[in-house]
Design a protein around this motif. Structure first.
Motif: not given
Ligand code: HPA
Length: 273
Positions: A261-270, A153-171
């Motif tokens: 803070r973690l709870t609020a962040l994950i909840k907002a992403v979900v 399997p490829d490991m070029f982008a192990p962490y999803d760019a879209d989810l990261l962007a959503r998490a940053e926006a939620a933060a």
């Protein structure tokens, strides 16, 4: 391996009215409060699931929760498995593979980690944007069941760019931008913490935080084609000048301080999925 995975998934389906989660969530050390955000429809003890490993660490509960968070169907692993407990990497990764068989389309992971980046503070959150695997192995070693994923399997982008962007926006939206960082997570076997020279080494090779979990599960998830979001809570500071003996109670206290803070962040992403 497939037989064991299927038996576990079949048991969960039989005891959850064939609940089909969309999102899998792994709760790390001291971060169990997120479970309170779940409207639990089905609760299954790991001990009852065929072939499932059993959690040996006190701070990990050992339960699978199926239900809704912010209206979305989630499967929450309350308690994870670590290599240092004596499990094989296959066992550490098994819950992720079972959740994939149940139907999840993405994986969210949390953990507690030591901060190596000198800009970090205790109880900061770090969105993991890459990792360094220093564990003595990984869950893909051995025969490759093609139905799980590719041999290489490829490991070029192990962490999803879209989810990261959503998490940053939620933060941002939650007013957490100042305490939400981004960085590289190094995964070590543990269970001992690092020597001062090891912390310097980890920083030198490019890590911003270090912990004893997450990477085996992420590798298994990427093998399965699942997009991943992973968040570390910085529970202790390991940069030169900050080093002092780690007190486990302090780690739990820091995880507790960050938990809302973690709870609020994950909840907002979900919620936004
Ligand atoms: N090192 C490894 N794992 C950890 C640490 C650390 O400093 N803090 C929390 N988990």
């Amino acid at each position: 391996m497939m037989q064991d995975l299927r038996a576990a998934a079949a048991y969960i389906q039989a005891h959850s009215n064939s609940f089909q989660p969309d999102t899998g969530i792994i709760l790390g050390t001291g971060l169990g409060a997120l479970a309170r955000e779940v409207e639990v429809e089905h609760e299954i003890n790991y001990a009852d699931i065929p072939n499932f490993p059993l959690s040996t660490v006190e701070s990990h509960a050992g339960r699978l929760l199926l239900g809704r968070m912010a209206g979305k169907k989630v499967a929450v692993l309350q308690g994870r498995f670590h290599y240092y407990e004596g499990y094989s990497m296959q066992q550490v990764a098994m819950p992720v593979r079972v959740l994939k068989l149940l139907g999840i389309g993405r994986l969210l992971v949390s953990n507690a980690a030591g901060g190596l980046n000198p800009d970090f503070n205790i109880a900061d959150l770090m969105l993991i944007d890459d990792h360094i695997n220093l564990q003595p192995g990984n869950p893909l070693i051995g025969p490759n069941p093609d139905e799980l994923g590719p041999r290489f399997p490829d490991m070029f982008a192990p962490y999803d760019a879209d989810l990261l962007a959503r998490a940053e926006a939620a933060a941002q939206a939650l007013g957490q931008a100042g305490t939400t960082r981004r960085g590289v997570y190094a995964s070590v076997p543990g269970p001992m913490l690092e020597t001062p020279a090891e912390y310097r080494y980890l920083r030198t090779i490019g890590a911003d935080a270090v912990g004893m979990s997450t990477v085996p599960e992420v590798i298994a998830a990427r093998h399965l084609g699942l997009p991943v979001l992973a968040v570390s809570v910085i529970t202790d500071l390991c940069a030169p000048g900050h080093l002092k003996p780690v007190v486990l109670a302090d780690i739990f206290a820091a995880a507790g301080a960050a938990e809302p803070r973690l709870t609020a962040l994950i909840k907002a992403v979900v919620e936004g999925l």
